[in-house]
Each structure stands twice: as structure tokens, then as C-alpha cells.
Design a protein around this motif. Structure first.
Motif, PDB file in Angstrom:
ATOM      1  N   ASN A  91       0.754  -0.997   0.057  1.00 30.19           N
ATOM      2  CA  ASN A  91       0.009  -0.052  -0.028  1.00 30.19           C
ATOM      3  C   ASN A  91       0.938   1.214  -0.030  1.00 30.19           C
ATOM      4  OD1 ASN A  91      -2.540  -1.240   0.246  1.00 30.19           O
ATOM      5  ND2 ASN A  91      -2.027  -1.803   2.214  1.00 30.19           N
ATOM      6  N   SER A  92       0.309   2.247  -0.243  1.00 30.63           N
ATOM      7  CA  SER A  92       0.904   3.413  -0.391  1.00 30.63           C
ATOM      8  C   SER A  92       1.255   4.125   1.045  1.00 30.63           C
ATOM      9  CB  SER A  92       0.066   4.846  -1.036  1.00 30.63           C
ATOM     10  OG  SER A  92       0.663   6.070  -0.713  1.00 30.63           O
ATOM     11  N   PRO A  93       2.411   4.771   1.003  1.00 29.68           N
ATOM     12  CA  PRO A  93       2.909   5.227   2.599  1.00 29.68           C
ATOM     13  C   PRO A  93       2.082   6.263   3.244  1.00 29.68           C
ATOM     14  CG  PRO A  93       4.420   6.024   0.933  1.00 29.68           C
ATOM     15  CD  PRO A  93       3.555   5.006   0.026  1.00 29.68           C
ATOM     16  N   VAL A  94       1.334   6.955   2.093  1.00 31.87           N
ATOM     17  CA  VAL A  94       0.586   8.041   2.620  1.00 31.87           C
ATOM     18  C   VAL A  94      -1.008   7.565   3.030  1.00 31.87           C
ATOM     19  CG1 VAL A  94       1.921   9.695   1.372  1.00 31.87           C
ATOM     20  CG2 VAL A  94      -0.018   8.646   0.366  1.00 31.87           C
ATOM     21  N   SER A 134       5.578  15.658   7.109  1.00 32.78           N
ATOM     22  CA  SER A 134       6.146  14.066   7.275  1.00 32.78           C
ATOM     23  C   SER A 134       5.771  13.200   6.176  1.00 32.78           C
ATOM     24  CB  SER A 134       5.547  13.739   8.757  1.00 32.78           C
ATOM     25  OG  SER A 134       4.188  13.600   8.700  1.00 32.78           O
ATOM     26  N   ALA A 135       4.591  13.474   5.399  1.00 33.83           N
ATOM     27  CA  ALA A 135       3.892  12.567   4.434  1.00 33.83           C
ATOM     28  C   ALA A 135       4.993  12.604   3.273  1.00 33.83           C
ATOM     29  CB  ALA A 135       2.608  12.909   4.160  1.00 33.83           C
ATOM     30  N   ARG A 136       5.335  13.914   2.992  1.00 33.85           N
ATOM     31  CA  ARG A 136       6.185  13.792   1.949  1.00 33.85           C
ATOM     32  C   ARG A 136       7.702  13.116   2.003  1.00 33.85           C
ATOM     33  NH1 ARG A 136      10.314  17.860  -0.036  1.00 33.85           N
ATOM     34  NH2 ARG A 136      10.664  17.432  -2.373  1.00 33.85           N
ATOM     35  N   ALA A 137       8.123  13.382   3.283  1.00 28.45           N
ATOM     36  CA  ALA A 137       9.349  12.709   3.743  1.00 28.45           C
ATOM     37  C   ALA A 137       9.054  11.182   3.697  1.00 28.45           C
ATOM     38  CB  ALA A 137       9.949  13.037   5.120  1.00 28.45           C
ATOM     39  N   TYR A 179      -2.157   8.157  -2.857  1.00 27.33           N
ATOM     40  CA  TYR A 179      -0.887   8.852  -3.264  1.00 27.33           C
ATOM     41  C   TYR A 179      -1.062  10.464  -2.644  1.00 27.33           C
ATOM     42  CZ  TYR A 179       1.339   4.952  -5.256  1.00 27.33           C
ATOM     43  OH  TYR A 179       1.944   3.660  -5.521  1.00 27.33           O
ATOM     44  N   ARG A 180      -1.927  10.644  -2.211  1.00 23.58           N
ATOM     45  CA  ARG A 180      -2.120  12.074  -1.607  1.00 23.58           C
ATOM     46  C   ARG A 180      -1.192  12.335  -0.646  1.00 23.58           C
ATOM     47  NH1 ARG A 180      -8.855  12.832  -1.572  1.00 23.58           N
ATOM     48  NH2 ARG A 180      -9.006  12.668  -3.892  1.00 23.58           N
ATOM     49  N   ILE A 181      -0.320  13.279  -0.697  1.00 26.49           N
ATOM     50  CA  ILE A 181       0.387  13.770   0.171  1.00 26.49           C
ATOM     51  C   ILE A 181      -0.006  14.874   1.216  1.00 26.49           C
ATOM     52  CG2 ILE A 181       2.907  14.766   0.625  1.00 26.49           C
ATOM     53  CD1 ILE A 181       3.671  12.966  -1.630  1.00 26.49           C
ATOM     54  N   GLY A 182      -0.855  15.823   0.877  1.00 22.47           N
ATOM     55  CA  GLY A 182      -1.232  16.820   1.732  1.00 22.47           C
ATOM     56  C   GLY A 182      -2.117  18.056   0.798  1.00 22.47           C
ATOM     57  N   ASP A 183      -2.791  18.746   1.348  1.00 21.56           N
ATOM     58  CA  ASP A 183      -3.824  19.685   0.863  1.00 21.56           C
ATOM     59  C   ASP A 183      -2.923  20.971   0.859  1.00 21.56           C
ATOM     60  OD1 ASP A 183      -5.756  21.203   0.058  1.00 21.56           O
ATOM     61  OD2 ASP A 183      -7.320  20.161   1.134  1.00 21.56           O
ATOM     62  N   VAL A 184      -2.616  21.297  -0.376  1.00 21.85           N
ATOM     63  CA  VAL A 184      -1.770  22.639  -0.528  1.00 21.85           C
ATOM     64  C   VAL A 184      -2.544  23.720  -0.260  1.00 21.85           C
ATOM     65  CG1 VAL A 184      -0.106  21.552  -2.140  1.00 21.85           C
ATOM     66  CG2 VAL A 184      -2.244  22.681  -2.946  1.00 21.85           C
ATOM     67  N   LEU A 185      -4.074  23.573  -0.578  1.00 22.36           N
ATOM     68  CA  LEU A 185      -4.848  24.922  -0.495  1.00 22.36           C
ATOM     69  C   LEU A 185      -4.961  24.939   1.170  1.00 22.36           C
ATOM     70  CD1 LEU A 185      -7.490  23.885  -3.366  1.00 22.36           C
ATOM     71  CD2 LEU A 185      -5.387  25.171  -3.527  1.00 22.36           C
TER      72      LEU A 185
END
Length: 425
Positions: free
Chosen positions: A111-114, A367-370, A350-356
Motif C-alpha cells: 500500500n501507499s505510505p501516505v 512528514s507525509a512527503r518525507a 498517493y495524496r501527500i497533503g492539501d496545498v490549499l
């Protein structure tokens, strides 16, 4: 001993086929080795220091996230670095095919790590204000270029000219992958001519009859469609402006390779780029050879790589352990989420975070990107294959020291003294 032989072995841009397949190549502007134009970034990368993405792939008008079980319905063909737009969009078909291919191969991976977000929680369009804020934040964080492409045709966005004007004013160079249906509209044509660095147009056919059958622009003829490209080439302000066609070879248009190349050349395009699709048989090598003979100093013909699968990925396991490419290029979907790359957008795993909500820089530092960067991409949900395999393999060779950075930079500088569109990695 450090050497640069490994760099060439992983480039994959100009292989030679057998006697039945012509030479292939993407041209220097599309070469995976283009990252070697960024010596300062690579020195920080090899030293394992923080770097910020220089290229953003942005989807203004996406489609809702699709559950894994439904992704098999998406199809057509790989479109190189991208192409999208609407139900008639060659680009959307290309992106969906990549997702389909990855999903088919993903069942044996983990699975995805995010953290996944439910598919029904997705936004399907960025507002003009949010898109403008994102581009300004990206530029302030070291960004240099943005490419618009996504689940639907980007130029359909009502604020497209305003978004491009804001990005251009922020110092970003702008690229567009489009179905070409709106390039003849005065507002779109003026926007492209005044702000864009390059445009790649999906060309569905080489004859008027097949073009009409494709339904790309029901109120347009093939002649007017081609004329839009010539006018943009003449009116564009950026001295490095390039506009060309992307032609996915399908069962419908496989007999029109040579007419398409001639039409593209006569229209004033800088290039035509052929890619294998679901063409109901082998790619017509003889026609490709004839098309290649049309190339000259003013017109490039880019041919498919021998042995490429219809989904655009080569066979065999990728020879890299981490997704280094995501450190140089960012991808943001119309849902406002940061993704590792455009190939896995808009898959919610695969979502890493909400930039909005959290800001571009805030998500980038999160941390999700890392966690993604530390993960083995081949153990994640959709990365059984990788459209950016040559870039990742080259970066891993440099990071491991198997290829010396100074040697690689020196050889590249000698071969390519000035890299066209270097910001678009």
C-alpha cells in the motif's frame, strides 16, 4: 572508477531498433538527462541536502478519484510526459492508460505510505483564486516552471488566462498539454502567445475524414485546427517558444502516420511526436521511416522507442530504490492535493497533503512527503512501472557514486551547451 557510461545506458532517448524499426529519439528538450542542466541542485541532492522542486505539473480541471476496481475502465495510450482533456481528449486517455497500467501491475505490491482520502472527498476543479495563490507560492519557494495538464482540458477552465498571467508575472515559465480544441479562440490564443514557453497538441488523425470521426472539435476542420498552431508559432513572444503535435498511433489512425507528419510540418509545427497506442497490430515501421525523412532543421520527428509497450513503460524491474524524481518535480491535482508525480494523480492512496488548506511549502515540508521519499516505490500501490524510470535510475547512479557527478555534468555540458526548456524536468 567513476565514469559516465551508466548515464547513457539509462538515458533511453535515442535507441536504435532492428532493421524493421527506425532510429528513435525524443530530442534534447525531452531528454531524461536534462536534469544534468541543474548542477547546483544536483550537488545538493548528492550531498543529501534539501532541494525544492523546480517544475510543477498542475491539473486545473480534474476528475474525481476513481476507486481501484473502476480504474481498469480507463484506457487508450501513453502520451509521453502527458496529455489530457474532456471526453474527446487524447490527453485524458493517455493519463488514464498510465493509471490503468500501474493498477494492473499493482496487485502484488503493498500500500501507499501516505494516508488515503475517500474518493468522494475530492474536489474536481481548482478555483482561479486558489490556482493563482498556488502558483505564487510555488514561485516563492523556488519554482521555475509549470505545466498545465490534467483530467480534462486545461483551457476549458474559465480562469485559464488569469491563472497564466499570474504565473507568468511570478516569473514562471509555462507549458501546456492540450487537445487543441480552444487554441483558435482569441482569449486562449492571446494568453498562449503572451505567456507560454511551449505547447504540445494532441493530433488524432492525419486526414480530414478521420479527424471528423475523432470528434475532437465538431465545429472545426482539420485545416483550421492545424492553422491555429502555425499562427501561435508566429505570434508567440517567448524566444524559446515551441509548439508541436503528439500523435498516438491507434487502430483508427495507424494508416495516417505519414499524412500526419506532412500536415504537422506544413502547418508550421516545430515537431511531431509519435507514441504507440492500441493500434491493433505492430507499429507501422515503414511509415515511421518515411515520416522521419521529413525532419530538417526546422521540423523534428520524434519516433517511438522500439519495444515500448502500449502503456509506455519498458519491460523489466526498475533499477532504483527510491523516487528521487519527486524531489525535482511536484504534481498538484485539481483536488488541491500534492502527489509524488503526475502518473499517480488522482489516486487517493498517493495524496501527500492539501496545498490549499496547508500551503504549498507547508505540505512540502510535511512528514507525509518525507515518508514517500523514504519509501521503496516498487512496494507502493501504483509504481510497478515508472514513466520516469530513466530519470530515477540516473539520479540513483549519481547519489550512490556509481557515476561521478562532475564527470556527468562535464560530459553533458560538452554535448548540450544550452538546454532548451531546462526548467521543465
Amino acid at each position: 572508477m567513476d565514469n559516465t557510461a551508466g548515464v547513457r545506458s539509462h538515458e533511453g532517448t535515442a535507441p536504435r531498433g532492428g532493421p524493421d524499426h527506425p532510429a528513435a529519439g525524443l530530442g534534447p528538450a525531452h531528454s531524461p538527462r536534462k536534469v544534468l542542466a541543474h548542477g547546483d541542485l544536483l550537488r545538493r541532492f548528492v550531498a543529501r541536502r534539501e532541494i525544492r522542486p523546480v517544475h510543477l505539473r498542475l491539473d486545473l480541471l480534474g476528475t474525481p478519484s476513481i476507486p481501484r476496481s473502476e480504474s481498469h475502465a480507463r484506457s487508450e495510450s501513453h502520451a509521453g510526459s502527458a496529455s489530457h482533456a474532456g471526453s474527446a481528449s487524447h490527453a485524458a486517455s493517455a493519463s488514464h492508460a498510465r493509471s490503468e497500467s500501474h493498477t494492473r501491475r499493482s496487485d502484488t505490491h503493498g500500500n501507499s505510505p501516505v494516508r488515503p482520502v475517500p474518493p468522494d472527498d475530492a474536489r474536481t476543479a481548482l478555483s482561479t483564486g486558489n490556482a493563482v495563490s498556488l502558483l505564487r507560492g510555488f514561485a516563492a519557494d523556488g519554482g521555475r516552471a509549470v505545466t498545465f495538464h490534467g483530467g480534462r482540458e486545461s483551457t476549458l477552465h474559465p480562469g485559464y488566462p488569469a491563472v497564466c498571467d499570474a504565473g507568468h508575472e511570478a516569473g514562471l515559465r509555462i507549458g501546456l498539454v492540450t487537445d487543441g480544441s480552444r487554441l483558435g479562440r482569441p482569449d486562449t490564443a492571446e494568453c498562449v502567445a503572451s505567456t507560454h514557453t511551449w505547447v504540445r497538441v494532441g493530433l488524432p488523425a492525419g486526414t480530414a475524414t478521420t479527424f471528423r470521426a475523432a470528434g475532437r472539435a465538431p465545429d472545426r476542420s482539420l485545416t483550421s485546427f492545424l492553422d491555429d498552431v502555425g499562427r501561435l508559432r508566429q505570434s508567440a513572444i517567448d524566444p524559446d517558444f515551441r509548439i508541436g503535435f503528439h500523435y498516438v498511433i491507434t487502430e483508427r489512425n495507424r494508416a495516417e502516420i505519414l499524412p500526419a507528419a506532412r500536415a504537422a510540418r506544413d502547418a508550421g509545427a516545430h515537431y511531431i511526436r509519435f507514441a504507440p497506442g492500441r493500434c491493433g497490430g505492430p507499429v507501422p515501421a515503414a511509415d515511421l521511416r518515411e515520416a522521419a525523412r521529413l525532419a530538417d532543421d526546422a521540423f523534428e520527428v520524434h519516433l517511438p522507442r522500439p519495444g515500448r509497450a502500449p502503456d509506455g513503460n519498458g519491460a523489466g524491474r526498475a533499477r532504483f530504490g527510491h523516487c528521487h524524481y519527486s524531489r525535482f518535480t511536484a504534481a498538484v491535482g485539481a483536488d488541491g492535493q500534492l502527489y509524488p508525480c503526475p502518473q499517480v494523480r488522482p489516486d487517493s492512496r498517493y495524496r501527500i497533503g492539501d496545498v490549499l488548506a496547508d500551503g504549498y511549502a507547508g505540505v512540502l515540508d510535511g512528514s507525509a512527503r518525507a515518508a514517500w521519499e523514504a519509501a521503496d516505490p516498487l512496494d507502493t500501490a501504483l509504481c510497478g512501472t515508472c514513466s520516469y524510470r530513466p530519470q530515477n535510475e540516473l539520479l540513483e547512479l549519481l547519489l550512490s557514486g556509481h557515476v561521478g557527478l562532475d564527470d556527468a555534468l562535464g560530459e553533458y555540458a560538452a554535448e548540450v551547451p544550452s538546454t532548451l526548456h531546462a526548467e521543465f524536468l
